[in-house]
Design a protein around this motif. Sequence first.
Motif, PDB file in Angstrom:
ATOM      1  N   ASP A 191       0.848  -1.183   0.000  1.00 17.36           N
ATOM      2  CA  ASP A 191       0.000   0.000   0.000  1.00 17.36           C
ATOM      3  C   ASP A 191       0.888   1.239   0.000  1.00 17.36           C
ATOM      4  O   ASP A 191       1.705   1.419   0.905  1.00 17.36           O
ATOM      5  N   PRO A 192       0.756   2.132  -0.992  1.00 12.87           N
ATOM      6  CA  PRO A 192       1.619   3.324  -0.990  1.00 12.87           C
ATOM      7  C   PRO A 192       1.353   4.228   0.199  1.00 12.87           C
ATOM      8  O   PRO A 192       2.277   4.878   0.701  1.00 12.87           O
ATOM      9  N   ALA A 193       0.087   4.282   0.681  1.00 12.26           N
ATOM     10  CA  ALA A 193      -0.209   5.141   1.827  1.00 12.26           C
ATOM     11  C   ALA A 193       0.470   4.627   3.088  1.00 12.26           C
ATOM     12  O   ALA A 193       1.091   5.390   3.840  1.00 12.26           O
ATOM     13  N   ARG A 240      -3.624  10.291  -2.071  1.00 19.61           N
ATOM     14  CA  ARG A 240      -2.779   9.459  -2.933  1.00 19.61           C
ATOM     15  C   ARG A 240      -3.067   9.823  -4.377  1.00 19.61           C
ATOM     16  O   ARG A 240      -4.217   9.742  -4.816  1.00 19.61           O
ATOM     17  N   VAL A 241      -2.038  10.205  -5.107  1.00 19.28           N
ATOM     18  CA  VAL A 241      -2.212  10.641  -6.492  1.00 19.28           C
ATOM     19  C   VAL A 241      -1.245   9.854  -7.364  1.00 19.28           C
ATOM     20  O   VAL A 241      -0.027   9.939  -7.173  1.00 19.28           O
ATOM     21  N   VAL A 292       2.159  10.739  -2.341  1.00 20.94           N
ATOM     22  CA  VAL A 292       1.309  10.556  -1.165  1.00 20.94           C
ATOM     23  C   VAL A 292       1.506  11.748  -0.241  1.00 20.94           C
ATOM     24  O   VAL A 292       2.642  12.106   0.084  1.00 20.94           O
ATOM     25  N   THR A 293       0.410  12.364   0.164  1.00 19.70           N
ATOM     26  CA  THR A 293       0.444  13.467   1.121  1.00 19.70           C
ATOM     27  C   THR A 293       0.069  12.925   2.497  1.00 19.70           C
ATOM     28  O   THR A 293      -0.983  12.286   2.655  1.00 19.70           O
ATOM     29  N   LEU A 304       6.906   8.207  -4.428  1.00 23.54           N
ATOM     30  CA  LEU A 304       7.190   6.773  -4.368  1.00 23.54           C
ATOM     31  C   LEU A 304       7.193   6.206  -5.784  1.00 23.54           C
ATOM     32  O   LEU A 304       6.421   6.644  -6.640  1.00 23.54           O
ATOM     33  N   VAL A 305       8.057   5.226  -5.992  1.00 20.05           N
ATOM     34  CA  VAL A 305       8.141   4.532  -7.272  1.00 20.05           C
ATOM     35  C   VAL A 305       8.013   3.046  -7.000  1.00 20.05           C
ATOM     36  O   VAL A 305       8.700   2.504  -6.126  1.00 20.05           O
TER      37      VAL A 305
END
Length: 262
Positions: A83-85, A137-138, A147-148, A175-176
């Motif tokens: 999960d990127p968040a 998340r964009v 991610v903010t 993030l990548v």
Amino acid sequence: MSLSPPRRDRRGTKKNEPAAAIPPVRTRTLPMRRTALVRTVVWVAVAAGPLALVASCARPDAVVRTQPAPAPRAGDEKMPAADPAGYAELFLDLWLRSGSDEQSAAAQQLRTMAPSIRPPSFGKATPVVERLAAVRRVPQGGSAWSVTVAVRFKAPAKSTEAEASGAVRYFALPLVVKDAGKGPGTAQGFIVPTAPMEVAAPGAMDEPDSAYGTQLPDESDLAVTAGEFLGAYLGAEEGADRYLAPGVTLPALGGSPFEAVQ
């Protein structure tokens, strides 16, 4: 010289002279047997049709046994992407806490995750993280994300009310996505290419219209009944069963801190 026609020998057979051999009469038994055999086969084929139909109708339907699908093994499926968040929250927490001590466990784990990212420099006043939460998340196209994360810091002991109310700050973290491999059991991870950057708070969205479009007088029967039910159910009064329909039950709220309902 004239030829005379042959004369028939009318002499009888003598007693001691053997009789001439009579040639056997040839019979056609083989063609007759073949015809009978073909006729029998035809009749058997004609009779087999109705018999087969009757047998198929009388026989119960065959049960088709399907084999269950083989259970997937542990190493056959590819693990889902992280999960990127959640990854952004973890990384930002380590990045902020490593700024106070470069030899701490947070700083060592930060160097393991991103060796090229340096911890922040706070100076004398080192903020203490109280809570983090990803608020946006964009996707940036391809395998990149932005991610903010909102961070609430603990207010200093000698802080004013204005300083305490402005303790929430926002950081954007790029993030990548990184693919660990194509084999079974591999998972995807993230790479942080640059250090987090403090950004402005996300814009506030327009408030939706209220679902309660009708306002009732406080003295109306509906308002009084609703207030009495909520007061009884929340613990301000005793017993909410008298407001329920037959057969309806509500779980009790243990340790309710409410004293009154308006």
